[in-house]
Motif scaffolding. Structure first.
Motif, PDB file in Angstrom:
ATOM      1  N   GLU A 330       0.830  -1.205   0.000  1.00 49.72           N
ATOM      2  CA  GLU A 330       0.000   0.000   0.000  1.00 49.72           C
ATOM      3  C   GLU A 330       0.866   1.258   0.000  1.00 49.72           C
ATOM      4  OE1 GLU A 330      -0.327  -2.605   1.924  1.00 49.72           O
ATOM      5  OE2 GLU A 330      -2.435  -3.162   2.213  1.00 49.72           O
ATOM      6  N   HIS A 334       0.963   4.178  -2.800  1.00 52.52           N
ATOM      7  CA  HIS A 334       0.708   5.548  -2.358  1.00 52.52           C
ATOM      8  C   HIS A 334       1.789   6.499  -2.870  1.00 52.52           C
ATOM      9  CE1 HIS A 334      -0.476   8.749   0.475  1.00 52.52           C
ATOM     10  NE2 HIS A 334       0.790   8.829   0.822  1.00 52.52           N
ATOM     11  N   ASP A 385       2.927  13.280  11.147  1.00 52.25           N
ATOM     12  CA  ASP A 385       3.060  12.647   9.836  1.00 52.25           C
ATOM     13  C   ASP A 385       4.516  12.598   9.381  1.00 52.25           C
ATOM     14  OD1 ASP A 385       0.375  12.020   9.418  1.00 52.25           O
ATOM     15  OD2 ASP A 385      -0.087  14.033   8.710  1.00 52.25           O
ATOM     16  N   THR A 647       0.488   0.675   7.522  1.00 50.87           N
ATOM     17  CA  THR A 647      -0.931   0.992   7.427  1.00 50.87           C
ATOM     18  C   THR A 647      -1.748  -0.265   7.685  1.00 50.87           C
ATOM     19  OG1 THR A 647      -2.699   1.907   6.047  1.00 50.87           O
ATOM     20  CG2 THR A 647      -0.985   0.654   4.906  1.00 50.87           C
ATOM     21  N   GLU A 652      -6.026   3.262   9.863  1.00 50.73           N
ATOM     22  CA  GLU A 652      -6.630   4.211   8.929  1.00 50.73           C
ATOM     23  C   GLU A 652      -7.933   4.773   9.480  1.00 50.73           C
ATOM     24  OE1 GLU A 652      -6.946   6.629   5.759  1.00 50.73           O
ATOM     25  OE2 GLU A 652      -5.250   5.274   6.090  1.00 50.73           O
ATOM     26  N   LYS A 653      -8.751   3.912  10.016  1.00 48.77           N
ATOM     27  CA  LYS A 653     -10.026   4.343  10.597  1.00 48.77           C
ATOM     28  C   LYS A 653      -9.790   5.269  11.786  1.00 48.77           C
ATOM     29  CE  LYS A 653     -14.289   2.503  12.637  1.00 48.77           C
ATOM     30  NZ  LYS A 653     -15.019   1.255  13.047  1.00 48.77           N
ATOM     31  N   SER A 656      -8.506   8.750  10.466  1.00 46.17           N
ATOM     32  CA  SER A 656      -9.323   9.462   9.480  1.00 46.17           C
ATOM     33  C   SER A 656     -10.288  10.456  10.116  1.00 46.17           C
ATOM     34  CB  SER A 656     -10.098   8.467   8.619  1.00 46.17           C
ATOM     35  OG  SER A 656     -11.028   7.725   9.407  1.00 46.17           O
ATOM     36  N   HIS A 660      -6.517  12.872   8.944  1.00 47.38           N
ATOM     37  CA  HIS A 660      -5.233  12.284   8.567  1.00 47.38           C
ATOM     38  C   HIS A 660      -5.428  10.876   8.008  1.00 47.38           C
ATOM     39  CE1 HIS A 660      -2.598  15.353  10.471  1.00 47.38           C
ATOM     40  NE2 HIS A 660      -3.673  15.548  11.213  1.00 47.38           N
ATOM     41  N   SER A 661      -4.361  10.340   7.464  1.00 48.89           N
ATOM     42  CA  SER A 661      -4.353   8.985   6.935  1.00 48.89           C
ATOM     43  C   SER A 661      -3.145   8.255   7.484  1.00 48.89           C
ATOM     44  CB  SER A 661      -4.279   9.014   5.406  1.00 48.89           C
ATOM     45  OG  SER A 661      -4.044   7.728   4.872  1.00 48.89           O
ATOM     46  N   ALA A 662      -3.232   6.932   7.508  1.00 44.70           N
ATOM     47  CA  ALA A 662      -2.065   6.142   7.926  1.00 44.70           C
ATOM     48  C   ALA A 662      -0.916   6.319   6.950  1.00 44.70           C
ATOM     49  CB  ALA A 662      -2.445   4.674   8.036  1.00 44.70           C
TER      50      ALA A 662
END
Length: 840
Positions: A330, A334, A385, A647, A652-653, A656, A660-662
């Motif tokens: 992933e 990305h 991040d 991730t 991620e959940k 979010s 933000h995102s993983a």
């Protein structure tokens, strides 16, 4: 950039010990004086200096200056955690020496060791509790009168109970600081739980919380991953065995000189390369093979591009990734999707693509390679991040759980979460805490959003350390009740209703400072306490007993059982910490007292050596991991999967909800030149997934940036430590501190200064949309032409500098905008603000 180009040696950073004498060059404490010429051997009563010159010890056999006692303590000023051997005569300090038998310290100390006695012998010390009697809050003409400890503590207790009884317990807040004896924060948390307030905050958001948050999300523990010196479990050198060091936003030569010297010794043996990333040239960068100067607040782009190149070129450790990493495919997709290439990053950072490529290849191919970060990364609004991407670099190259590698994010240390026996008393349900970060205090007081604080206690100085100081001043003027604890009448003290005097490091025994690699040492009390000053743990236990006397809702027994009198003796308090804190069973006072070097956590038993390399595939680590939580049995990484988590659906959940995102996307501070993608904050609140006791504002990332602010403020400013001399504000209250570095030197590139008509040594004013501060222009070719460096920790109350004619300066944090912060960790963005420089 080679170190020999600058004539630097490791002796430029630290001072060594000489047998029978004090640190070389000590300006005040029993100096050793070099003889006229180098000798093949020293004459009787003398020693050889590092350069070979004979050094005559003029104090040898001096009846008046021969110590009658030596006490082993530790320095309180940085996370090198140096042992200090303090020589005494008739109870007075004669000399402060390093510890020769500590293999990392090797007898060395820096200039700050000499400042420790100057905190004790200081005419400006607070010596008795004080109560406000007149004057506007914040006014230097405020009047205070001496009161007893009983009266001061009962006044505080009465105010806190009145708020609690009115249903306002949540409006009580505390802000701790890194200067506290270890475990004080646990006492504060206990007291706040019994009151029913959720707003017990620590210094992390002003310091380095984001690094710990990122480490925990990726690996399972929020701590500095590797150790200085020999690993007691394997017998091998850890960080000294690295083949490459990547330093991001850390000037370790000045902030942690003794541990940096250890790294330089290791580098000499291994021929390790050193890359330093910093918008300005520092002593650390001068010692490097490569100094890289990106725009402030763009390290996220630099790291994403390095990661892209490593993955795209297949330079990652395929075997390690396959076995131990979750989310690699992933991540690869990305990076490709967003085209985070070195060429892209070059446009953002101002660093050539070829340099970014070379950095990536050098880091990936060195093995082992160690990453070091400090406040230069933490003090960014994308700190969490950015640190996460740094952990990905270590993970995909197999540089985690490996001696000589790791993510060594400084100040993310242990001990922090020291456990006490479970509370027997019932505790009230608490409402949500304010957003993480004590700098939100001002917003709460001024706007009442989400509610208004009414009583605040601090162990630090928010009038110097908080962003947008002008706003903070206004808030503390309007605060109903404020308690300041400290050594001196700092800026914040003039806003206080009650002032409590504390002890300096030489006036107490216990565990005070800690080394970055989770190592601590026991220190003995060296001198008697000054006046009526008390160590912080006694203050909080005393406050609990004052609450016991006045509380009409909770029994006195509840308070006294929760805070037993025997904890006034730190030895007994520490014994309870050891008994109840996971992974600390082997860190007894008796064991630490016998050691010349500090002891690392986790250390589950007295026959365990302590862990140097976290996540090392070794029995000593698995034993320590299980001691932290029985559920970790057999786990290498302490994440839910037992592997490195780049991730996962769960992560991620979790992230979010805050925007933000993983898998981080690039954004930066809106006041970085170039109109890069930035962020926007929502006005609503959500539960903070990293710090779930608190709320936070969600953000929208990738918002188009604007250069409008740079029409009037064309430069980017950043704040940081003035020099090796200073640590926070307290060193500004020592004569030597002000003698050596009492002038605030504003670093400006000569081309930028020329355009503004500024010459070296001119009085200048740095202006931002929030306000302005003054200083002296220091034209410095080793800084980006678009960047200005403003030393922090100066403040207008620091009268010790008057002796040398030093100006009284407004706090540098007048300049940054407190609206911009990392909404996960609470880190304030001290490392970028739009500004201009004019002649004062």
């Amino acid at each position: 950039m080679k170190s020999d180009q600058h004539g630097l040696s490791r002796r430029g950073f630290v001072r060594g010990s000489v047998i029978g004498g004090t640190g070389l060059g000590a300006p005040a404490l029993l100096p050793l004086i070099p003889a006229h010429a180098a000798q093949a051997s020293a004459a009787p009563g003398s020693e050889l200096s590092p350069g070979g010159a004979a050094v005559v010890a003029f104090t040898n056999q001096s009846a008046a200056l021969t110590p009658d006692k030596t006490v082993a303590t530790a320095c309180q000023f940085c996370n090198s955690n140096c042992r200090l051997n303090v020589d005494l005569k008739a109870g007075r300090v004669l000399a402060v020496r390093g510890e020769d038998d500590d293999p990392v310290q090797q007898g060395q100390v820096c200039v700050k060791a000499e400042l420790m006695p100057q905190l004790v012998y200081n005419a400006d010390r607070l010596t008795t509790p004080l109560r406000r009697v007149s004057g506007a809050k914040g006014s230097p003409r405020s009047k205070f009168e001496a009161v007893s400890w009983q009266e001061a503590l009962r006044t505080i207790a009465g105010k806190l109970l009145a708020l609690r009884d009115a249903g306002q317990a949540h409006t009580i807040a505390n802000r701790t600081t890194g200067r506290l004896p270890r475990g004080t924060g646990s006492l504060v948390a206990r007291l706040f739980a019994m009151l029913g307030s959720p707003n017990n905050t620590d210094v992390g958001p002003v310091c380095n919380d984001a690094g710990g948050n990122a480490l925990a999300a990726t690996f399972g523990l929020g701590n500095f991953t590797n150790g200085y010196g020999i690993d007691g479990a394997t017998g091998k050198d850890d960080l000294g065995s690295a083949r490459h060091y990547l330093f991001l936003g850390t000037n370790q030569a000045e902030t942690h000189p003794v541990t940096f010297d250890y790294l330089l010794r290791g580098r000499k043996k291994t021929k390790a390369t050193l890359t330093v990333v910093d918008p300005r040239l520092t002593p650390t960068g001068a010692a490097a093979d490569r100094w890289v100067a990106p725009k402030p607040h763009t390290d996220l782009a630099l790291l994403l591009a390095m990661l892209h190149h490593i993955v795209d070129e297949g330079l990652h450790d395929k075997a390690f990734v396959k076995r131990w990493v979750v989310g690699f495919s992933e991540l690869r997709a990305h990076l490709a999707k967003h085209r985070y290439t070195p060429a892209w990053a070059a446009k953002v950072t101002g660093v050539p693509a070829a340099t970014i490529t070379a950095m990536a290849e050098e880091y990936a191919q060195a093995r082992p390679a160690a990453i070091f970060c400090n406040a230069g990364i933490s003090h960014q609004l994308g700190a969490f991040d950015t640190y996460r991407v740094a952990t990905f670099l270590a993970a995909v190259t197999g540089n985690i759980g490996r001696p000589g590698g790791g993510c060594n994010f400084m100040h993310n240390t242990w001990p922090g979460d020291l456990h006490l026996p479970p509370l027997k008393a019932q505790v009230p349900k608490r409402r949500e805490a304010l957003p993480v970060g004590p700098d939100y205090f001002a917003e709460s007081i001024l706007t009442g959003n989400p509610y208004r604080l009414r009583a605040v206690i601090t162990q630090g100085n928010p009038l110097v350390s908080s962003a947008n100081t002008t706003k903070v001043k206004k808030a503390f003027e309007e605060l109903d009740f404020y308690v300041y604890t400290g050594l001196f009448m700092e800026e914040a003290a003039y806003y206080a209703d009650i002032i409590l005097p504390v002890c300096s490091g030489l006036e107490m025994e216990g565990v005070y400072m800690r080394r970055d690699d989770r190592a601590i040492r026991w220190q003995e009390q060296v001198v008697e306490r000054v006046g009526e000053s008390r160590p912080d743990w006694e203050i909080w236990i005393g406050l609990a007993h004052a609450l016991a006397d006045l509380d009409t809702r909770r029994t006195a027994g509840d308070w006294r059982d929760a805070f037993p009198e025997r904890w006034m003796d730190y030895k007994q308090l520490w014994a309870d910490f050891v008994s109840h804190t996971p992974g600390a069973g082997g860190m007894t006072r008796e064991r630490m007292k016998k050691r010349k070097e500090p002891l690392r956590w986790p250390c589950p038993s007295t026959d365990h050596p302590g862990v140097s390399t976290l996540y090392l595939d070794h029995p000593s680590w698995y034993e320590a991991a299980e001691s932290l939580d029985p559920g970790h049995r057999g786990k290498r990484f302490l994440t839910p999967s037992g592997k490195v988590e780049i991730t996962t659906a769960e992560l991620e959940k979790k992230l979010s909800v805050t925007g933000h995102s993983a898998l981080p996307v690039f954004y930066t501070h809106p006041e970085v030149t170039g109109a890069h993608p930035t962020l926007a904050y929502s006005s609503k609140f959500v539960t903070n997934p990293i710090n779930p006791q608190a709320v936070t504002h969600p953000v929208r990332l990738g918002v188009p940036g604007s250069d409008a602010v740079h029409r009037d403020f064309p430069l980017m400013g950043m704040t940081g430590r003035p020099s090796v001399v200073h640590f926070a504000e307290v060193t500004h209250w020592t004569p030597t501190g002000k003698q050596l570095n009492g002038i605030r030197f504003i670093q400006i590139h000569p081309d930028t200064a020329r355009q503004a008509g500024i010459a070296d040594g001119d009085d200048v004013r740095v202006e931002s949309p929030r306000g302005s501060v003054t200083g002296t222009a220091l034209l410095w070719e080793g800084i980006r032409a678009d960047t200005v460096f403003v030393p922090n920790t100066f403040g207008p109350a620091q009268k010790v500098g008057d002796l040398f004619g030093d100006p009284r300066y407004e706090a540098a944090n007048t300049l940054p905008d407190d609206r911009y912060y990392d909404n996960l960790s609470g880190q304030q963005a001290f490392k970028c603000f739009a500004c201009r420089v004019v002649k004062a």
